[in-house]
Design a protein around this motif. Structure first.
Motif, PDB file in Angstrom:
ATOM      1  N   SER A  65       0.824  -1.262   0.147  1.00  0.00           N
ATOM      2  CA  SER A  65      -0.083   0.060  -0.055  1.00  0.00           C
ATOM      3  C   SER A  65       0.938   1.276   0.203  1.00  0.00           C
ATOM      4  O   SER A  65       2.124   1.248   0.464  1.00  0.00           O
ATOM      5  CB  SER A  65      -0.795  -0.141   1.269  1.00  0.00           C
ATOM      6  OG  SER A  65      -1.472   1.226   0.992  1.00  0.00           O
ATOM      7  N   THR A  66       0.506   2.332  -0.579  1.00  0.00           N
ATOM      8  CA  THR A  66       1.067   3.576  -0.612  1.00  0.00           C
ATOM      9  C   THR A  66       0.872   4.196   0.726  1.00  0.00           C
ATOM     10  O   THR A  66       1.559   5.411   0.998  1.00  0.00           O
ATOM     11  CB  THR A  66       0.968   4.403  -1.921  1.00  0.00           C
ATOM     12  OG1 THR A  66      -0.362   4.574  -2.037  1.00  0.00           O
ATOM     13  CG2 THR A  66       1.422   3.599  -3.001  1.00  0.00           C
ATOM     14  N   ARG A  67      -0.066   3.981   1.415  1.00  0.00           N
ATOM     15  CA  ARG A  67      -0.421   4.719   2.525  1.00  0.00           C
ATOM     16  C   ARG A  67       0.289   4.289   3.760  1.00  0.00           C
ATOM     17  O   ARG A  67       0.625   3.225   3.821  1.00  0.00           O
ATOM     18  CB  ARG A  67      -2.063   4.474   2.998  1.00  0.00           C
ATOM     19  CG  ARG A  67      -3.249   4.949   1.959  1.00  0.00           C
ATOM     20  CD  ARG A  67      -4.583   4.576   2.633  1.00  0.00           C
ATOM     21  NE  ARG A  67      -5.589   4.605   1.663  1.00  0.00           N
ATOM     22  CZ  ARG A  67      -6.527   3.782   1.505  1.00  0.00           C
ATOM     23  NH1 ARG A  67      -6.585   2.810   2.294  1.00  0.00           N
ATOM     24  NH2 ARG A  67      -7.182   3.764   0.279  1.00  0.00           N
ATOM     25  N   ARG A  68       0.363   5.396   4.503  1.00  0.00           N
ATOM     26  CA  ARG A  68       1.471   5.140   5.658  1.00  0.00           C
ATOM     27  C   ARG A  68       0.695   5.724   6.873  1.00  0.00           C
ATOM     28  O   ARG A  68       0.340   6.968   6.990  1.00  0.00           O
ATOM     29  CB  ARG A  68       2.612   5.756   5.540  1.00  0.00           C
ATOM     30  CG  ARG A  68       3.598   5.529   6.583  1.00  0.00           C
ATOM     31  CD  ARG A  68       5.218   6.015   5.959  1.00  0.00           C
ATOM     32  NE  ARG A  68       6.081   6.376   6.959  1.00  0.00           N
ATOM     33  CZ  ARG A  68       6.561   7.216   7.450  1.00  0.00           C
ATOM     34  NH1 ARG A  68       6.664   8.207   6.805  1.00  0.00           N
ATOM     35  NH2 ARG A  68       7.290   7.061   8.640  1.00  0.00           N
ATOM     36  N   TRP A  69       0.515   5.143   7.978  1.00  0.00           N
ATOM     37  CA  TRP A  69      -0.029   5.409   9.180  1.00  0.00           C
ATOM     38  C   TRP A  69       0.876   5.287  10.368  1.00  0.00           C
ATOM     39  O   TRP A  69       1.737   4.415  10.297  1.00  0.00           O
ATOM     40  CB  TRP A  69      -1.253   4.378   9.523  1.00  0.00           C
ATOM     41  CG  TRP A  69      -2.325   4.471   8.629  1.00  0.00           C
ATOM     42  CD1 TRP A  69      -2.598   5.486   7.573  1.00  0.00           C
ATOM     43  CD2 TRP A  69      -3.489   3.702   8.795  1.00  0.00           C
ATOM     44  NE1 TRP A  69      -3.644   5.209   6.967  1.00  0.00           N
ATOM     45  CE2 TRP A  69      -4.441   4.326   7.681  1.00  0.00           C
ATOM     46  CE3 TRP A  69      -3.919   2.764   9.441  1.00  0.00           C
ATOM     47  CZ2 TRP A  69      -5.707   3.594   7.253  1.00  0.00           C
ATOM     48  CZ3 TRP A  69      -5.250   2.121   9.309  1.00  0.00           C
ATOM     49  CH2 TRP A  69      -6.129   2.733   8.077  1.00  0.00           C
ATOM     50  N   LEU A  70       0.918   6.139  11.293  1.00  0.00           N
ATOM     51  CA  LEU A  70       1.719   6.085  12.506  1.00  0.00           C
ATOM     52  C   LEU A  70       1.028   6.252  13.631  1.00  0.00           C
ATOM     53  O   LEU A  70       0.194   6.918  13.798  1.00  0.00           O
ATOM     54  CB  LEU A  70       2.854   7.402  12.257  1.00  0.00           C
ATOM     55  CG  LEU A  70       3.746   7.569  13.455  1.00  0.00           C
ATOM     56  CD1 LEU A  70       4.611   6.327  13.456  1.00  0.00           C
ATOM     57  CD2 LEU A  70       4.386   8.817  13.299  1.00  0.00           C
ATOM     58  N   ILE A  71       1.388   5.311  14.826  1.00  0.00           N
ATOM     59  CA  ILE A  71       0.664   5.094  15.893  1.00  0.00           C
ATOM     60  C   ILE A  71       1.729   5.453  17.002  1.00  0.00           C
ATOM     61  O   ILE A  71       3.040   5.105  16.714  1.00  0.00           O
ATOM     62  CB  ILE A  71       0.220   3.674  16.371  1.00  0.00           C
ATOM     63  CG1 ILE A  71      -0.539   3.006  14.994  1.00  0.00           C
ATOM     64  CG2 ILE A  71      -0.444   3.614  17.679  1.00  0.00           C
ATOM     65  CD1 ILE A  71      -1.748   3.739  14.842  1.00  0.00           C
ATOM     66  N   VAL A  72       1.271   6.403  17.888  1.00  0.00           N
ATOM     67  CA  VAL A  72       2.420   6.893  18.961  1.00  0.00           C
ATOM     68  C   VAL A  72       1.765   6.755  20.249  1.00  0.00           C
ATOM     69  O   VAL A  72       0.662   7.639  20.548  1.00  0.00           O
ATOM     70  CB  VAL A  72       2.607   8.382  18.665  1.00  0.00           C
ATOM     71  CG1 VAL A  72       3.735   8.814  19.714  1.00  0.00           C
ATOM     72  CG2 VAL A  72       2.980   8.586  17.275  1.00  0.00           C
ATOM     73  N   ASP A  73       2.320   5.825  21.065  1.00  0.00           N
ATOM     74  CA  ASP A  73       1.929   5.742  22.462  1.00  0.00           C
ATOM     75  C   ASP A  73       2.957   5.412  23.271  1.00  0.00           C
ATOM     76  O   ASP A  73       3.917   4.305  22.707  1.00  0.00           O
ATOM     77  CB  ASP A  73       0.637   4.742  22.550  1.00  0.00           C
ATOM     78  CG  ASP A  73      -0.083   4.691  23.832  1.00  0.00           C
ATOM     79  OD1 ASP A  73       0.556   5.124  24.939  1.00  0.00           O
ATOM     80  OD2 ASP A  73      -1.230   4.945  23.811  1.00  0.00           O
ATOM     81  N   ASP A  74       3.110   5.964  24.502  1.00  0.00           N
ATOM     82  CA  ASP A  74       4.376   5.560  25.478  1.00  0.00           C
ATOM     83  C   ASP A  74       4.063   4.188  25.979  1.00  0.00           C
ATOM     84  O   ASP A  74       5.045   3.622  26.475  1.00  0.00           O
ATOM     85  CB  ASP A  74       4.650   6.700  26.230  1.00  0.00           C
ATOM     86  CG  ASP A  74       3.365   6.960  27.285  1.00  0.00           C
ATOM     87  OD1 ASP A  74       2.395   7.154  26.710  1.00  0.00           O
ATOM     88  OD2 ASP A  74       3.562   7.098  28.561  1.00  0.00           O
ATOM     89  N   ASN A  75       2.962   3.741  26.129  1.00  0.00           N
ATOM     90  CA  ASN A  75       2.649   2.400  26.566  1.00  0.00           C
ATOM     91  C   ASN A  75       3.107   1.568  25.366  1.00  0.00           C
ATOM     92  O   ASN A  75       2.173   1.143  24.617  1.00  0.00           O
ATOM     93  CB  ASN A  75       1.269   2.262  27.129  1.00  0.00           C
ATOM     94  CG  ASN A  75       0.793   1.112  27.748  1.00  0.00           C
ATOM     95  OD1 ASN A  75       1.284  -0.080  27.023  1.00  0.00           O
ATOM     96  ND2 ASN A  75       0.033   1.042  28.746  1.00  0.00           N
ATOM     97  N   ALA A  76       4.061   0.779  25.480  1.00  0.00           N
ATOM     98  CA  ALA A  76       4.627  -0.081  24.458  1.00  0.00           C
ATOM     99  C   ALA A  76       3.743  -1.220  24.386  1.00  0.00           C
ATOM    100  O   ALA A  76       3.491  -1.253  22.893  1.00  0.00           O
ATOM    101  CB  ALA A  76       6.065  -0.866  24.753  1.00  0.00           C
ATOM    102  N   PRO A  77       2.983  -1.980  25.402  1.00  0.00           N
ATOM    103  CA  PRO A  77       2.266  -2.960  24.903  1.00  0.00           C
ATOM    104  C   PRO A  77       0.838  -2.358  23.987  1.00  0.00           C
ATOM    105  O   PRO A  77       0.302  -3.054  23.277  1.00  0.00           O
ATOM    106  CB  PRO A  77       1.869  -3.630  26.139  1.00  0.00           C
ATOM    107  CG  PRO A  77       2.982  -3.295  26.965  1.00  0.00           C
ATOM    108  CD  PRO A  77       3.358  -1.979  26.552  1.00  0.00           C
ATOM    109  N   LEU A  78       0.416  -1.159  24.558  1.00  0.00           N
ATOM    110  CA  LEU A  78      -0.830  -0.823  23.656  1.00  0.00           C
ATOM    111  C   LEU A  78      -0.330  -0.388  22.456  1.00  0.00           C
ATOM    112  O   LEU A  78      -1.121  -0.621  21.192  1.00  0.00           O
ATOM    113  CB  LEU A  78      -1.220   0.489  24.569  1.00  0.00           C
ATOM    114  CG  LEU A  78      -2.509   1.053  23.987  1.00  0.00           C
ATOM    115  CD1 LEU A  78      -3.554   0.076  23.979  1.00  0.00           C
ATOM    116  CD2 LEU A  78      -3.023   2.284  24.948  1.00  0.00           C
TER     117      LEU A  78
END
Length: 126
Positions: free
Chosen positions: A8-21
């Motif tokens: 896919s050419t789409r790119r999503w970024l998830i940011v959370d300091d809780n590593a398991p989450l």
């Protein structure tokens, strides 16, 4: 967390300091097959990854050490104005439409939330 390989050419970024989450959210969204999904656990790492190319969707926690999620949203929105930004927070009483708009946030996902709700929101914003 390493990016999930996907065609896919789409790119999503998830940011959370809780590593398991962060890992759970990343895997859940990657399983949708709509985008390459990357998860990071610090705002600094998010800013580094943001330089690696265009972002289509950014999902960030609000309360993180070192940088508030709203401030991170402002920074990432300045670099990627077309990206849709979702803010995750347990505390939303002080989030006015103007505060969210200035940060480039298009949606708020209030904690606690279900993975079904997260998937629906991601599909709607894809």
């Amino acid at each position: 967390m390493n990016p999930t390989p996907i065609h896919s050419t789409r790119r999503w970024l998830i940011v959370d300091d809780n590593a398991p989450l962060a890992g759970l959210l990343t895997l859940t969204l990657a399983d949708l097959g709509l985008a390459r999904v990357e998860g990071v656990t610090s705002p600094a790492e998010a800013c580094e990854r943001a330089h690696d190319g265009a972002l289509d969707l950014i999902i960030t926690d609000r309360d993180m050490p070192g940088c508030d999620g709203l401030e991170l949203a402002r920074r990432l929105h300045a670099e990627h104005p077309a990206a849709k930004i979702v803010l995750i927070s347990a505390h939303t009483d002080d989030l006015s439409a103007s505060v969210l708009d200035r940060a480039g946030v298009c949606a708020v996902l209030q904690k606690p939330f279900s993975l079904t709700r997260l998937e629906a929101l991601a599909r709607a914003l894809a």
